[in-house]
Design an enzyme around this catalytic site. Structure first.
Site, PDB file in Angstrom:
ATOM      1  N   LEU A  75       0.801  -1.222   0.000  1.00 24.54           N
ATOM      2  CA  LEU A  75       0.000   0.000   0.000  1.00 24.54           C
ATOM      3  C   LEU A  75       0.836   1.275   0.000  1.00 24.54           C
ATOM      4  O   LEU A  75       0.299   2.375   0.133  1.00 24.54           O
ATOM      5  CB  LEU A  75      -0.949  -0.005   1.198  1.00 24.54           C
ATOM      6  CG  LEU A  75      -1.907  -1.206   1.249  1.00 24.54           C
ATOM      7  CD1 LEU A  75      -2.800  -1.126   2.473  1.00 24.54           C
ATOM      8  CD2 LEU A  75      -2.747  -1.290  -0.019  1.00 24.54           C
ATOM      9  N   CYS A  76       2.155   1.137  -0.140  1.00 20.49           N
ATOM     10  CA  CYS A  76       3.017   2.326  -0.201  1.00 20.49           C
ATOM     11  C   CYS A  76       2.946   2.974  -1.583  1.00 20.49           C
ATOM     12  O   CYS A  76       2.838   2.288  -2.606  1.00 20.49           O
ATOM     13  CB  CYS A  76       4.464   1.954   0.111  1.00 20.49           C
ATOM     14  SG  CYS A  76       4.775   1.676   1.859  1.00 20.49           S
ATOM     15  N   HIS A  77       3.049   4.297  -1.595  1.00 17.68           N
ATOM     16  CA  HIS A  77       3.066   5.032  -2.854  1.00 17.68           C
ATOM     17  C   HIS A  77       4.453   4.969  -3.487  1.00 17.68           C
ATOM     18  O   HIS A  77       5.464   4.858  -2.786  1.00 17.68           O
ATOM     19  CB  HIS A  77       2.694   6.502  -2.623  1.00 17.68           C
ATOM     20  CG  HIS A  77       1.293   6.688  -2.125  1.00 17.68           C
ATOM     21  ND1 HIS A  77       0.958   6.537  -0.790  1.00 17.68           N
ATOM     22  CD2 HIS A  77       0.145   7.022  -2.770  1.00 17.68           C
ATOM     23  CE1 HIS A  77      -0.331   6.767  -0.643  1.00 17.68           C
ATOM     24  NE2 HIS A  77      -0.845   7.065  -1.818  1.00 17.68           N
ATOM     25  N   MET A 111       8.553   4.808   5.432  1.00 16.16           N
ATOM     26  CA  MET A 111       8.714   3.411   5.047  1.00 16.16           C
ATOM     27  C   MET A 111       9.977   3.215   4.216  1.00 16.16           C
ATOM     28  O   MET A 111      10.636   2.164   4.307  1.00 16.16           O
ATOM     29  CB  MET A 111       7.485   2.930   4.275  1.00 16.16           C
ATOM     30  CG  MET A 111       6.210   2.925   5.098  1.00 16.16           C
ATOM     31  SD  MET A 111       6.372   2.121   6.718  1.00 16.16           S
ATOM     32  CE  MET A 111       6.952   0.501   6.240  1.00 16.16           C
ATOM     33  N   GLU A 112      10.339   4.208   3.429  1.00 10.24           N
ATOM     34  CA  GLU A 112      11.571   4.100   2.647  1.00 10.24           C
ATOM     35  C   GLU A 112      12.794   4.066   3.552  1.00 10.24           C
ATOM     36  O   GLU A 112      13.724   3.277   3.329  1.00 10.24           O
ATOM     37  CB  GLU A 112      11.652   5.256   1.652  1.00 10.24           C
ATOM     38  CG  GLU A 112      10.736   5.129   0.438  1.00 10.24           C
ATOM     39  CD  GLU A 112       9.260   5.275   0.753  1.00 10.24           C
ATOM     40  OE1 GLU A 112       8.426   4.865  -0.083  1.00 10.24           O
ATOM     41  OE2 GLU A 112       8.911   5.809   1.837  1.00 10.24           O
ATOM     42  N   ASP A 126      23.590 -11.509   5.980  1.00 10.87           N
ATOM     43  CA  ASP A 126      24.013 -12.452   4.943  1.00 10.87           C
ATOM     44  C   ASP A 126      25.536 -12.475   4.811  1.00 10.87           C
ATOM     45  O   ASP A 126      26.137 -13.537   4.592  1.00 10.87           O
ATOM     46  CB  ASP A 126      23.373 -12.056   3.617  1.00 10.87           C
ATOM     47  CG  ASP A 126      23.772 -12.993   2.493  1.00 10.87           C
ATOM     48  OD1 ASP A 126      23.644 -14.221   2.668  1.00 10.87           O
ATOM     49  OD2 ASP A 126      24.231 -12.503   1.442  1.00 10.87           O
TER      50      ASP A 126
END
Length: 331
Positions: A75-77, A111-112, A126
């Site tokens: 749902l992120c733009h 969010m980014e 990793d």
């Protein structure tokens, strides 16, 4: 609890319509840490891991992750990111990650920034898992955000600033600060710095959006200053490297970037410190202006930092107003 904007009136998930929002400058800073062994931290710092350059790989992965946030989180733009920075620091058994994301638009970049931290941290995992399969990615969290209706928000701060109105595209938060630590031991993970976190906490209480603490070896403090000044914050506070030791280079690196000095401020800090210890008179710390950024060197001791705060606090708002063109009388 505030309304959950990603749900419609019937409780179904939706993508929020931001078309009616004003475009403002948006900045978000997130952080996290990879908990591992002292051996792994030492190898990563020395670029001694059997795989490729661990930090460079993780930094690139974090930036790439931020750019793909809208593909990973439904749902992120999609955002046109103007900048993504991923930085690392160390304690004895952790590699800390900090990501700053910027854009100018109608929705935020939290969010980014968070995705950059998460992907960089997973990449670190990793890269080190052959030596430490038990490494753990912890505390991925938002630290600060600026722009939009809520204005300035700081984690663990008691207040959020009201909306200052739309900002011109590309503008930075009005009260942005960077904390820089000159400490070879802190940068290598052999010494725990307390001065940087203390400054970050104090600045957050004053309403600043804070980046750091950025920890650099004494020999690399000029690069640290360049990093701290790269986003043109209103304030850079450094600690450490101000004495007479051959490795103390903070004043020289600072003088090289200053356009004007503020000698009275530096002298007031020395006087304040000298009330408690004669050693304070040995500090060669400077204060001045690099463009419109106020740069202040503080000693690398908790007491010296507290003395510096006591001198700065009553004059800081007035000083920043003068630098911004809002003060008309001499001070």
């Amino acid at each position: 609890m505030s309304e959950l904007t990603h749900l419609d009136d019937e409780g179904r998930a939706r993508m929020v319509d931001v078309s009616a929002k004003a475009s403002t400058a948006r900045v978000a800073v997130a952080a996290g840490e990879l908990q591992t062994t002292a051996e792994v931290v030492a190898l990563v710092r020395a670029d001694g891991m059997p795989k490729a350059d661990v930090l460079a790989t993780a930094r690139i992965a974090g930036i790439a992750g931020a750019k793909k946030t809208s593909e990973l989180i439904p749902l992120c733009h999609q955002l046109a990111l103007s900048s993504v920075k991923v930085e690392f620091a160390f304690t004895d058994t952790t590699i800390t990650i900090e990501a700053t994301a910027k854009t100018s638009g109608q929705t935020g970049v939290e969010m980014e920034a968070l995705t950059a931290v998460a992907v960089a941290g997973l990449t670190l995992h990793d890269m080190v898992k052959a030596l430490d399969p038990a490494a753990t990615l912890n505390a991925v969290r938002l630290l600060t955000k600026d722009g939009g209706k809520r204005g300035h928000w700081v984690r663990d701060a008691a207040t959020t600033a009201p909306d200052p109105g739309p900002a011109p595209a590309g503008d930075l938060p009005v009260r942005s600060a960077v904390v820089l630590v000159a400490s070879t031991g802190g940068a290598s993970g052999t010494r725990t710095d307390t001065t940087g976190p203390e400054l970050v906490s104090w600045l957050a209480e004053q309403g600043f959006s804070v980046r750091g603490p950025l920890v650099y070896p004494d020999a690399d403090i000029a690069a640290g200053l360049a990093d701290a000044l790269s986003d043109a914050p209103v304030l850079v506070l450094s600690t450490g490297g101000t004495g007479a030791s051959p490795t103390d280079r903070t004043p020289e690196a600072t003088r090289a970037v200053l356009d004007r000095e503020l000698p009275g401020l530096a002298e007031a800090m020395r006087r304040k410190g000298s009330e408690k210890t004669a050693h304070a008179s040995l500090s060669r710390g400077l204060a001045g202006l690099a463009g419109r950024t106020v740069v202040v060197n503080l000693p690398g001791s908790p007491g010296g930092v507290r003395d510096g705060i006591s001198v700065l606090e009553p004059v800081l708002d007035h000083l920043l107003a003068q630098v911004a063109g809002g003060g008309s009388h001499d001070g």
